[in-house]
Design a protein around this motif. Structure first.
Motif, PDB file in Angstrom:
ATOM      1  N   VAL A 332       9.572   0.628 -14.348  1.00 34.29           N
ATOM      2  CA  VAL A 332      10.604   1.412 -13.658  1.00 34.29           C
ATOM      3  C   VAL A 332      10.956   0.684 -12.368  1.00 34.29           C
ATOM      4  O   VAL A 332      10.056   0.321 -11.586  1.00 34.29           O
ATOM      5  CB  VAL A 332      10.125   2.844 -13.332  1.00 34.29           C
ATOM      6  CG1 VAL A 332      11.233   3.632 -12.638  1.00 34.29           C
ATOM      7  CG2 VAL A 332       9.673   3.562 -14.588  1.00 34.29           C
ATOM      8  N   SER A 333      12.240   0.427 -12.159  1.00 33.36           N
ATOM      9  CA  SER A 333      12.689  -0.303 -10.976  1.00 33.36           C
ATOM     10  C   SER A 333      13.668   0.534 -10.172  1.00 33.36           C
ATOM     11  O   SER A 333      14.501   1.256 -10.738  1.00 33.36           O
ATOM     12  CB  SER A 333      13.361  -1.620 -11.391  1.00 33.36           C
ATOM     13  OG  SER A 333      13.991  -2.232 -10.279  1.00 33.36           O
ATOM     14  N   LYS A 334      13.558   0.460  -8.854  1.00 36.26           N
ATOM     15  CA  LYS A 334      14.517   1.089  -7.941  1.00 36.26           C
ATOM     16  C   LYS A 334      15.411   0.039  -7.285  1.00 36.26           C
ATOM     17  O   LYS A 334      16.043   0.288  -6.257  1.00 36.26           O
ATOM     18  CB  LYS A 334      13.764   1.875  -6.859  1.00 36.26           C
ATOM     19  CG  LYS A 334      12.988   3.072  -7.370  1.00 36.26           C
ATOM     20  CD  LYS A 334      13.903   4.191  -7.839  1.00 36.26           C
ATOM     21  CE  LYS A 334      13.110   5.430  -8.185  1.00 36.26           C
ATOM     22  NZ  LYS A 334      13.973   6.525  -8.668  1.00 36.26           N
ATOM     23  N   GLY A 335      15.444  -1.158  -7.879  1.00 36.38           N
ATOM     24  CA  GLY A 335      16.294  -2.216  -7.336  1.00 36.38           C
ATOM     25  C   GLY A 335      15.625  -3.043  -6.258  1.00 36.38           C
ATOM     26  O   GLY A 335      16.296  -3.844  -5.587  1.00 36.38           O
ATOM     27  N   GLU A 336      14.305  -2.865  -6.093  1.00 35.97           N
ATOM     28  CA  GLU A 336      13.578  -3.613  -5.070  1.00 35.97           C
ATOM     29  C   GLU A 336      12.900  -4.843  -5.681  1.00 35.97           C
ATOM     30  O   GLU A 336      12.964  -5.079  -6.881  1.00 35.97           O
ATOM     31  CB  GLU A 336      12.535  -2.711  -4.403  1.00 35.97           C
ATOM     32  CG  GLU A 336      13.110  -1.472  -3.758  1.00 35.97           C
ATOM     33  CD  GLU A 336      14.055  -1.808  -2.607  1.00 35.97           C
ATOM     34  OE1 GLU A 336      13.816  -2.829  -1.935  1.00 35.97           O
ATOM     35  OE2 GLU A 336      15.028  -1.064  -2.404  1.00 35.97           O
ATOM     36  N   LYS A 337      12.206  -5.596  -4.832  1.00 40.02           N
ATOM     37  CA  LYS A 337      11.511  -6.791  -5.318  1.00 40.02           C
ATOM     38  C   LYS A 337      10.150  -6.479  -5.918  1.00 40.02           C
ATOM     39  O   LYS A 337       9.491  -7.357  -6.466  1.00 40.02           O
ATOM     40  CB  LYS A 337      11.369  -7.813  -4.189  1.00 40.02           C
ATOM     41  CG  LYS A 337      10.459  -7.380  -3.046  1.00 40.02           C
ATOM     42  CD  LYS A 337      10.334  -8.498  -2.016  1.00 40.02           C
ATOM     43  CE  LYS A 337       9.388  -8.086  -0.883  1.00 40.02           C
ATOM     44  NZ  LYS A 337       9.248  -9.169   0.113  1.00 40.02           N
ATOM     45  N   THR A 338       9.718  -5.224  -5.805  1.00 36.63           N
ATOM     46  CA  THR A 338       8.465  -4.783  -6.428  1.00 36.63           C
ATOM     47  C   THR A 338       8.778  -3.675  -7.435  1.00 36.63           C
ATOM     48  O   THR A 338       9.768  -2.957  -7.279  1.00 36.63           O
ATOM     49  CB  THR A 338       7.480  -4.234  -5.375  1.00 36.63           C
ATOM     50  OG1 THR A 338       8.072  -3.098  -4.736  1.00 36.63           O
ATOM     51  CG2 THR A 338       7.147  -5.292  -4.342  1.00 36.63           C
TER      52      THR A 338
END
Length: 383
Positions: A332-338
């Motif tokens: 799951v990504s929120k658009g960050e680098k992690t």
């Protein structure tokens, strides 16, 4: 006539049938390290079994959230330390799917080759250690001899013996050393030429067959109920393999070489036979990949990435057929680098749950034979 005397002897609770609780592990040679089995016994027979896990838990899923997409590869390849290349492969496939990234063809075939070599390395360990647990010491020496042949080529290409860290988002770390494919082909041929040792020495041993045939029968119903996968599931007749049924990497082009090995018996012997025959097939797949690589023109093995890699907002699930079974990453990504969340579905975690159904009704003497035939890695359970 001599008078007779009757004497009443009190035997207390021993006259009644009483259950005994027995803890096997967490530090015991029969439990593969830090797995604990809580058994309830009626005499020599197991009536209840509960695997107690968590002694190696490292919180890897939470650590994923504090590392960027390059760093999580290092964490991902450690849970099943016998399948490091396959572990890291699942992570990069998930990130590449989020990015919509195409990997160079040369990297696709190289990944497939290295994944199959890693599969052979994994299986050889169990092909040697399982007979050892049943009293046969010789196969482990042969298994390590063959593993060293393949470890040399894996170490040469990646720089690592156990944790290869060779996958990257977009491909592989670097191209092959000069002449590596020739050395890899020779190593595969050498290992294949000596695999009959396991066919003859182990499967041909009547003591081994006596300890494993008809012991620890796992039904297809239990396989589906507990989410069991890999050679353990296929030993019970469940004909499922992601390499064939949902092809990834280059497996879609290897259908004429790929053989999904199954058995119907579901016992310890069937699981060992599946593992052994699958090892033979992995060597054939490695040869097919080497043939294809020889036909490909020189080219890149990775994509150029930005200095800070961010996955777009969204979620995806990437699963692969690891040596021990299905290995999946829910990203799951929120658009960050992690990653916002990275959930790991490991093969051993599901497979070991089946012991609660597999062990009851069996003898304590057969427990080690059953436990060893589940082919698990404790780190793959605890994560």
């Amino acid at each position: 006539m001599t008078p007779t005397t009757e004497t009443m002897v009190g035997i207390g609770g021993a006259a009644e049938s009483t259950d005994m609780v027995l803890n096997i592990g967490p530090q015991h040679p029969s439990t593969h390290g830090v797995l604990r089995l809580k058994l309830v016994l009626d005499g020599e027979r197991i009536v209840h079994a509960e695997p107690v896990i968590g002694y190696m838990h490292r919180g890897a899923e939470k650590l994923f959230e504090a590392r960027d997409y390059r760093q999580i590869i290092m964490l991902a390849n450690r849970h099943d330390w016998l399948s490091a290349f396959s572990n890291e492969l699942g992570v990069v496939l998930a990130v590449e799917r989020m990015l919509g990234m195409e990997v160079p063809e040369r990297a696709v075939w190289l990944r497939t080759l290295l994944a199959e070599l890693n599969r052979v390395l994994n299986h050889l360990m169990f092909l040697g250690s399982y007979p050892l647990e049943l009293g046969g010491i010789t196969p482990i020496f042969y298994a390590f001899t063959e593993r060293e042949e393949l470890q040399h080529v894996m170490e040469e290409v990646s720089g690592g013996r156990m944790h290869y860290m060779f996958n990257r988002v977009g491909g592989l770390k670097e191209d092959l050393p000069a002449g590596w494919t020739t050395r890899a082909r020779a190593a595969v041929a050498d290992v294949r030429s000596r695999m009959d040792r396991f066919d003859d020495l182990v499967l041909g041993n009547e003591i081994f067959r006596g300890r494993t045939r008809g012991v620890g029968v796992l039904s297809p119903r239990a396989v589906h109920a507990y989410g069991v996968s890999g050679p353990i599931a296929r030993g019970s007749g469940v004909d499922f393999d992601l390499r064939r049924d949902e092809p990834y990497l280059a497996y879609g082009e290897l259908g004429d070489v790929l053989k999904v090995v199954t058995r119907e018996e579901g016992d310890c012997l069937a699981r060992f036979e599946c593992l052994l025959e699958q090892t033979h097939n992995a060597l054939d797949l490695a040869d097919a990949c080497l043939d294809r690589l020889a036909e490909l023109p020189p080219g890149p093995v990775n994509q150029r990435l930005p200095k800070v890699l961010k996955a777009p907002e969204g979620h995806t699930y990437a699963w692969t057929e690891n040596p021990l079974g299905i290995n999946g990453y829910y990203l799951v990504s929120k658009g960050e680098k992690t990653p916002y969340r990275l959930k790991l579905r490991s093969a051993s975690y599901n497979n070991i749950q089946a012991l609660t159904e597999l062990l009851p009704g069996t003898l304590v003497a057969d427990m080690v034979a059953i436990l060893g035939s589940m082919f698990f890695v404790v780190g793959d359970i605890d994560k």
